[in-house]
Scaffold this motif. Structure first.
Motif, PDB file in Angstrom:
ATOM      1  N   ILE A  43       0.962  11.001 158.350  1.00  0.00           N
ATOM      2  CA  ILE A  43       0.967  10.403 157.005  1.00  0.00           C
ATOM      3  C   ILE A  43       1.567   9.001 157.123  1.00  0.00           C
ATOM      4  O   ILE A  43       2.558   8.809 157.825  1.00  0.00           O
ATOM      5  CB  ILE A  43       1.779  11.282 156.017  1.00  0.00           C
ATOM      6  CG1 ILE A  43       1.019  12.587 155.764  1.00  0.00           C
ATOM      7  CG2 ILE A  43       2.044  10.542 154.704  1.00  0.00           C
ATOM      8  CD1 ILE A  43       1.667  13.514 154.758  1.00  0.00           C
ATOM      9  N   THR A  98      -3.313  14.363 152.520  1.00  0.00           N
ATOM     10  CA  THR A  98      -1.863  14.139 152.608  1.00  0.00           C
ATOM     11  C   THR A  98      -1.109  14.952 151.561  1.00  0.00           C
ATOM     12  O   THR A  98       0.028  14.645 151.239  1.00  0.00           O
ATOM     13  CB  THR A  98      -1.559  12.655 152.376  1.00  0.00           C
ATOM     14  OG1 THR A  98      -2.168  12.284 151.130  1.00  0.00           O
ATOM     15  CG2 THR A  98      -2.128  11.784 153.473  1.00  0.00           C
ATOM     16  N   ARG A 108       2.258  17.014 158.010  1.00  0.00           N
ATOM     17  CA  ARG A 108       2.877  15.726 157.674  1.00  0.00           C
ATOM     18  C   ARG A 108       2.666  14.699 158.781  1.00  0.00           C
ATOM     19  O   ARG A 108       2.814  13.492 158.556  1.00  0.00           O
ATOM     20  CB  ARG A 108       4.372  15.958 157.424  1.00  0.00           C
ATOM     21  CG  ARG A 108       5.051  14.863 156.634  1.00  0.00           C
ATOM     22  CD  ARG A 108       6.512  15.177 156.421  1.00  0.00           C
ATOM     23  NE  ARG A 108       7.240  15.247 157.697  1.00  0.00           N
ATOM     24  CZ  ARG A 108       8.519  15.629 157.816  1.00  0.00           C
ATOM     25  NH1 ARG A 108       9.201  15.969 156.756  1.00  0.00           N
ATOM     26  NH2 ARG A 108       9.102  15.682 159.002  1.00  0.00           N
ATOM     27  N   LYS A 125      -4.656  10.318 155.793  1.00  0.00           N
ATOM     28  CA  LYS A 125      -3.572   9.943 156.704  1.00  0.00           C
ATOM     29  C   LYS A 125      -3.738   8.533 157.270  1.00  0.00           C
ATOM     30  O   LYS A 125      -4.721   7.857 157.011  1.00  0.00           O
ATOM     31  CB  LYS A 125      -3.488  10.975 157.839  1.00  0.00           C
ATOM     32  CG  LYS A 125      -2.921  12.329 157.390  1.00  0.00           C
ATOM     33  CD  LYS A 125      -2.670  13.247 158.581  1.00  0.00           C
ATOM     34  CE  LYS A 125      -2.091  14.591 158.112  1.00  0.00           C
ATOM     35  NZ  LYS A 125      -1.866  15.508 159.276  1.00  0.00           N
TER      36      LYS A 125
END
Lengths: 98, 499
Positions: free
Chosen positions: B167, B40, B164, B33
């Motif tokens: 990211i 990721t 997420r 990340k």
């Protein structure tokens, strides 16, 4: 006059989803005003040849290599969550009814 | 809710000039990340790729991913941007559970890259899209809304997965694009397409719109013709395919023109595009004007790319897609139109790889733009998603060139490969698709055809060579397409004394 108005405090409270009473608005406006005035005194001593700074360290480009490190387990990640569901964080309704 | 009357697209364009702006988010394909070492990987089980940093736990500190900074600078260079000599991250404060910190680390008035451009081709013309800025930020978590038909409006509560969150996400913002007139939907699509190809060529992201690793927001406003004052714009969010970009622009032109024609006023708002109807509806509405209270991120030190480092990164830039297309067009001696047709259906890299596998460019192009394009279209998939490799297409071409297959048989071989029957040679063997080159067998078929088509045969004997066509056709039919048509024709003429 205070460095922050009562209206500004009310606006910030709304953005922060804090329900403040009328009395609290007066109370915090005065307190925040004192804090802002104290901080503002720094600008009185700042010389023209000193650029404003956002960081205390005279460093730039501190990066880490693109390498993976172990993550938490879902149980660890959700340990502090009041109402986990299906390994996800449960949060209250986001939009108020219109 | 009021029912809006649309103005037809053509009508709208006679009265209004559209002004377009594109904001594109691209998730970088780094291993870890942006500010922590979490993986990721797309589609991992919920909250298995999270740590104290990306969960915003107290006491955790972010450190920027060097590869993400490099990728952003390379994107900036590929888009002809200036690279900041010094810039900072900023906190974007907002109260929304998709970021557990209550802020997103982004960049505000000091983007890493600014003032660039990307040339795109629309209808044979090159249009220069000016780039305002390219900045780096972190992606947010994914919310699933429970109850209320799964929409945020009317939901009872929401569940959040932070895999997420954090990211690396690059945001690319254009300057307002004016003067496109009726071409505005195509320009929007061409820009998104070209940008995606640039990202792909740089290898910085997998740019899969359907998985959200590239997302387009479309800003659009209408200005009455003859006026120089721009209208109020709307922002249509997260349009998740190239086709949808084009449709969303078109639909917003029609809707806004309808509102303006009825004497109404455009509300500056976020709108959502719906695939099923091809229209947009208002998004999060009635919210107060956004006040993000940006300030420099105290937990991250400034970025000051050394000029020598920037030049090193510049040296790593690949041949960019537009340059590559011009080179290939010259190598393959194709017209602008032919090249544009190939570009539009994503055939160029496939043809290129087929040529690399040994096929002549004309052959490679013929198969991809003909039979394979037709099959992709029929099954509604992208050309590149067909279950056939450029190497296999080259092999089919080679079998035709050797005379082992004719075009008709080659199409059956392609059908077999697509159906998963193996390589071209395996399909030829399994289906028995070799051209009948055995003279004895062919001769017997020709004799039989001449006997069965006495009229046509007689005409050929009398000098009407054109009548031989029907006999050749009959031979092909009798051989189930496996005869060599040229050889069959020669044999027919010979046997009928017309050669």
């Amino acid at each position: 006059m205070s460095a922050i108005t009562r209206d500004e405090v009310a606006h910030l409270a709304r953005l922060s989803r804090l329900a403040l009473t009328e009395d609290e608005l007066d109370h915090f406006a005065a307190q925040l005003g004192v804090i802002l005035e104290s901080v503002a005194r720094v600008s009185e001593v700042a010389a023209d040849d000193i650029p404003p700074s956002s960081h205390a360290l005279p460093l730039t480009n501190v990066f880490r290599p693109d390498e993976r490190q172990p993550s938490l387990t879902p149980d660890q990640a959700l340990a502090g969550a009041p109402a986990p569901e299906e390994n996800r964080f449960r949060v209250p309704r986001i939009l108020e009814e219109e | 809710m009021t029912v809006e009357t649309l103005t037809s697209y053509d009508q709208a364009l006679t009265r209004y000039e559209p002004v377009l702006g594109m904001e594109t988010h691209v998730e970088l394909g780094t291993a870890s990340k942006m500010f922590c070492g979490c993986p990721t990987t797309f589609g991992a089980p919920p909250n298995t790729q999270v740590c104290p940093v990306c969960l915003g736990l107290p006491g955790s500190l972010p450190v920027a991913n060097a590869m993400a900074i490099e990728s952003t600078i390379r994107i900036g260079l590929a888009l002809n941007c200036s690279i900041a000599s010094w810039c900072r991250f900023a906190r974007k404060n907002y109260f929304y559970p998709d970021m557990p910190k209550n802020y997103q680390i982004s960049q505000y008035d000091e983007p890493l890259c600014s003032d660039g451009y990307l040339d795109v081709e629309v209808g044979g013309e090159t249009i220069r899209i000016e780039i305002e800025r390219v900045h780096l930020e972190e992606d947010t978590g994914k919310s699933t809304h429970m109850g209320g038909a799964g929409r945020i409006q009317g939901a009872d509560y929401s569940l959040v997965d932070y895999n997420r969150a954090g990211i690396p996400l690059v945001e690319i913002v254009t300057k307002p694009i004016t003067g496109t007139g009726a071409l505005v939907p195509e320009v929007a699509r061409a820009y998104a397409t070209e940008l995606r190809e640039v990202m792909r060529s740089l290898g910085v992201s997998d740019v899969r719109m359907e998985e959200g690793s590239m997302r387009c927001d479309v800003n659009l406003s209408l200005m009455p013709r003859g006026s120089s004052t721009w209208g109020t714009r709307t922002e249509t969010k997260n349009v998740n395919s190239l086709r949808s970009v084009e449709r969303a622009v078109r639909s917003e032109v029609e809707r806004q023109a309808g509102v303006l024609d009825a004497g109404g006023r455009i509300v500056q708002e976020t709108r959502h595009f719906h695939e099923e109807t091809g229209t947009t509806t208002p998004g999060r509405s009635k919210e107060e004007a956004q006040d993000y209270r940006y300030f420099p991120e105290p937990d991250l030190l400034p970025i000051a790319p050394d000029p020598a480092w920037i030049e090193e990164l510049r040296a790593t830039l690949p041949e960019l897609p537009s340059t590559r297309r011009r080179r290939l067009q010259a190598e393959w001696s194709l017209s602008d139109l032919d090249m544009a047709a190939m570009h539009n259906i994503g055939a160029i890299p496939l043809v290129e790889q087929t040529v690399a596998a040994g096929a002549p460019a004309a052959d490679a192009r013929k198969w991809w733009m003909g039979e394979l394009a037709r099959r992709a279209n029929e099954s509604g998939v992208a050309l590149s998603d067909l279950a056939i490799t450029p190497g296999q297409v080259a092999r089919v071409g080679a079998l035709v060139a050797e005379g082992a297959l004719n075009d008709k048989l080659a199409r059956q071989v392609i059908e077999g490969v697509l159906a998963g029957e193996g390589d071209p040679d395996a399909v030829v063997a399994a289906r028995g698709l070799k051209i009948v080159s055995d003279e004895g067998a062919l001769s017997a078929i020709v004799d039989q055809v001449i006997a069965e088509n006495a009229d046509a045969a007689e005409k050929v004997r009398n000098g009407k060579v054109a009548a031989a066509g029907a006999l050749v056709g009959a031979v092909m039919k009798a051989s189930r397409g496996q005869a060599d048509a040229g050889r069959a024709r020669a044999l027919i003429l010979e046997k009928l004394g017309a050669s």
